[in-house]
Write a protein that holds these residues in place. Structure first.
Motif, PDB file in Angstrom:
ATOM      1  N   VAL A 173      50.585  39.934  41.041  1.00 34.93           N
ATOM      2  CA  VAL A 173      50.113  38.560  40.835  1.00 34.93           C
ATOM      3  C   VAL A 173      49.623  37.952  42.149  1.00 34.93           C
ATOM      4  O   VAL A 173      48.538  37.361  42.213  1.00 34.93           O
ATOM      5  N   GLY A 174      50.403  38.121  43.217  1.00 36.00           N
ATOM      6  CA  GLY A 174      50.080  37.480  44.489  1.00 36.00           C
ATOM      7  C   GLY A 174      48.705  37.885  45.019  1.00 36.00           C
ATOM      8  O   GLY A 174      47.940  37.033  45.506  1.00 36.00           O
ATOM      9  N   ALA A 175      48.370  39.168  44.933  1.00 37.33           N
ATOM     10  CA  ALA A 175      47.076  39.637  45.460  1.00 37.33           C
ATOM     11  C   ALA A 175      45.930  38.959  44.708  1.00 37.33           C
ATOM     12  O   ALA A 175      44.897  38.615  45.300  1.00 37.33           O
TER      13      ALA A 175
ATOM     14  N   VAL B 274      46.109  35.985  43.213  1.00 37.22           N
ATOM     15  CA  VAL B 274      46.096  34.560  43.579  1.00 37.22           C
ATOM     16  C   VAL B 274      45.359  34.382  44.909  1.00 37.22           C
ATOM     17  O   VAL B 274      44.525  33.477  45.054  1.00 37.22           O
ATOM     18  N   ALA B 275      45.644  35.271  45.863  1.00 37.42           N
ATOM     19  CA  ALA B 275      44.959  35.191  47.162  1.00 37.42           C
ATOM     20  C   ALA B 275      43.453  35.317  46.956  1.00 37.42           C
ATOM     21  O   ALA B 275      42.657  34.538  47.511  1.00 37.42           O
ATOM     22  N   ASP B 276      43.065  36.276  46.140  1.00 38.40           N
ATOM     23  CA  ASP B 276      41.640  36.523  45.900  1.00 38.40           C
ATOM     24  C   ASP B 276      40.971  35.290  45.275  1.00 38.40           C
ATOM     25  O   ASP B 276      39.886  34.870  45.704  1.00 38.40           O
ATOM     26  N   GLN B 277      41.627  34.709  44.283  1.00 39.62           N
ATOM     27  CA  GLN B 277      41.058  33.532  43.604  1.00 39.62           C
ATOM     28  C   GLN B 277      40.944  32.349  44.566  1.00 39.62           C
ATOM     29  O   GLN B 277      39.952  31.620  44.559  1.00 39.62           O
ATOM     30  N   LEU B 278      41.983  32.156  45.379  1.00 41.57           N
ATOM     31  CA  LEU B 278      41.961  31.031  46.328  1.00 41.57           C
ATOM     32  C   LEU B 278      40.827  31.187  47.333  1.00 41.57           C
ATOM     33  O   LEU B 278      40.170  30.202  47.701  1.00 41.57           O
ATOM     34  N   LEU B 279      40.610  32.423  47.763  1.00 40.19           N
ATOM     35  CA  LEU B 279      39.539  32.655  48.751  1.00 40.19           C
ATOM     36  C   LEU B 279      38.166  32.568  48.096  1.00 40.19           C
ATOM     37  O   LEU B 279      37.240  31.960  48.643  1.00 40.19           O
TER      38      LEU B 279
ATOM     39  N   THR C 168      43.786  43.599  45.951  1.00 43.48           N
ATOM     40  CA  THR C 168      42.579  42.889  46.398  1.00 43.48           C
ATOM     41  C   THR C 168      42.588  42.873  47.923  1.00 43.48           C
ATOM     42  O   THR C 168      43.647  42.990  48.544  1.00 43.48           O
ATOM     43  N   ALA C 169      41.391  42.705  48.512  1.00 43.64           N
ATOM     44  CA  ALA C 169      41.293  42.721  49.975  1.00 43.64           C
ATOM     45  C   ALA C 169      41.667  41.346  50.532  1.00 43.64           C
ATOM     46  O   ALA C 169      41.016  40.348  50.209  1.00 43.64           O
TER      47      ALA C 169
END
Ligand SMILES: NC(=O)C1=CN([C@@H]2O[C@H](COP(=O)(O)OP(=O)(O)OC[C@H]3O[C@@H](n4cnc5c(N)ncnc54)[C@H](O)[C@@H]3O)[C@@H](O)[C@H]2O)C=CC1
Ligand SMILES: N[C@@H](CC=O)C(=O)O
Ligand code: NA
Length: 443
Positions: A17-19, A21-26, A56-57
């Motif tokens: 989930v966290g990866a 969320v990071a991708d969406q925020l960026l 995700t990167a």
């Protein structure tokens, strides 16, 4: 126009989930800022291993192993590590520092929820947890806000994606539980320790959260009656389908009066159950979840969608991020959890439902009458009986009678009466074994 500084978001954990969320925020930073009315920036991502592969990167400079420092420099903290510790301590640190916190951690909420809500209340911060139940499905906000003026009577649903995926694969593909669980884990649906899923713990934690919100009562996870799917066999799933049923792991939260004590309270239970193959819940496939809410004024509402999965769950987390950020822009204290009703949580013996009992019995004249009398003497009314004769076991002594399988469906009966009936069946001389006892819901 008022200029706001950037709101800083700390992310704790970059797994399934966290990866996402990071991708969406960026990726959607500008769009999110426009919706919030303030800039929003991913301040950092706390991870255990800076070099671990991720879905995700995430730019290397955002990664840190120092979660505490990251929290102290953030306005909003998103906890997606899972587990009780250090998640609990880090969330308490975040709330104490005045940050709003978002979590998907139902295990933590169902165990330490009161402590966390209390900490948030003391500083006027808010704890958001839409992703903790039903993945992407909006269910926390509807119960907490939209239905806050109504009286919820009952919640019935599928709240664990992994077990629904497993039971569905057993039903539609004839797969074993082990095979299906391996796929669910590979797809990012299962908990880090999948015992939480198959043992029904995850569903019980979610049921506790739903019941607490719906009935304005603190329901701890260990007050939930819990049975997982580990005892469900492929034979049961196949037999259920032939008889017009589907096996599902259900969560049921309801207002009840305990017939034994006359006490009004709530009952919260999680267990596998048969539901008719025509029921809408029978059409919930894969890792989807569905929750029916019955409320006094609203009537029956159904919430359906992806109950697990990294990117799907990230949607619910992002919704909470936007809510928290908007609150920062507007100001004012967070909304406290409402537990004023303080209803007792009743034991499982308080429920009434229908049951299907499968027995292996001696195939002899008079056996059916003995069994029918046994049900009747315990106050359980039999609705249907199906009998099939099993060929004599070649391993049994010659001349031994063949066995018959009886599948008995009951009318509504109390759990206490049913338990007494099953106990009597297991010691009856005409019963070889009680092969299966399943509750039947949704009729
Ligand atoms: N996967 C799903 O479909 C859903 C998961 N959730 C919940 O979301 C949370 C996260 O779940 P997943 O992403 O699936 O788990 P995951 O196991 O894929 O990710 C957790 C990540 O946190 C990291 N982590 C653990 N302890 C850490 C620490 N002390 N410091 C830094 N990083 C740490 C782990 O290394 C891992 O990368 C859990 O609470 C889970 O119950 C909720 C709804 C759906
Ligand atoms: N393991 C959980 C993940 C979402 O809450 C599930 O399978 O439902
Ligand atoms: Na949700």
């Amino acid at each position: 126009m008022i200029e706001y500084r950037n709101l800083r978001v700390a992310l704790l954990g970059a797994g399934s989930v966290g990866a996402q969320v990071a991708d969406q925020l960026l990726t959607h930073r500008d769009e999110l800022a426009a919706r919030i009315g303030a800039g929003i920036e991913l301040a950092g991502v706390a991870v255990r291993d800076l070099d671990a592969p991720r879905d995700t990167a995430i730019p290397r400079e955002l990664l840190t192993t120092d979660a505490e420092s990251l929290i102290l420099s953030s306005d909003i903290v998103v906890e997606l590590m899972g587990g009780l510790e250090p998640a609990r301590t880090l969330i308490l640190q975040a709330l104490t520092s005045g940050a709003d916190v978002i979590t998907a951690n139902k295990a933590l909420l169902a165990t330490h929820g009161p402590e966390l809500f209390e900490a948030a209340g003391q500083v006027g911060a808010q704890l958001y947890y839409e992703a903790a139940v039903g993945g992407a499905i909006p269910i926390i906000r509807p119960l907490r806000d939209s239905l806050a003026g109504d009286r919820v009577e009952r919640i019935l649903g599928i709240v664990n994606g992994t077990t629904n995926f497993i039971l569905d694969r057993m039903d539609t593909q004839g797969e074993s539980m082990e095979q299906a669980l391996a796929t669910a884990s590979a797809l990012g649906y299962a908990e880090a320790d999948p015992t939480a899923d198959v043992g029904g713990y995850d569903a019980a934690q979610k049921a506790a959260i739903l019941a607490s919100l719906a009935f304005h009562t603190l329901v701890p996870a260990d007050a939930v009656h819990r049975e997982g799917i580990t005892e469900v066999t492929l034979e049961q799933v196949v037999a259920a389908r032939k008889a017009g049923y589907v096996v599902k792991l259900l969560a049921i939260c309801e207002r009840l009066t305990d017939p034994a004590s006359g006490v009004d309270g709530v009952s919260v239970r999680v267990h596998p159950a048969l539901i008719p193959d025509t029921h809408p819940l029978a059409a919930v496939h894969g890792a989807n979840n569905a929750v029916f809410v019955e409320a006094e004024a609203a009537g029956s509402l159904m919430f359906y969608g992806a109950g697990a999965g990294g990117i799907q769950t990230a949607s619910a987390v992002l919704g909470d991020v936007v809510s928290a950020a908007r609150r920062h822009v507007v100001g004012g204290p967070g909304v406290a959890e409402s537990t004023h009703a303080d209803l007792p949580v009743l034991p499982i013996s308080a429920i009434t439902t229908r049951y299907q009992i499968t027995l292996l019995v001696a195939d002899e004249p008079g056996v059916l009458a003995v069994i029918a009398a046994l049900f009747q003497s315990h106050g359980v009314s039999v609705e249907t009986v199906q009998q099939s004769v099993t060929p004599a076991d070649p391993a049994r002594p010659s001349g031994a009678a063949s066995a018959a399988t009886l599948v008995i469906g009951t009318h509504e009966a109390s759990e206490a009466d049913l338990a007494a009936t099953v106990a009597a069946l297991t010691t009856s001389s005409v019963v070889h074994s009680v092969t299966s006892v399943l509750r039947v819901e949704g009729l």
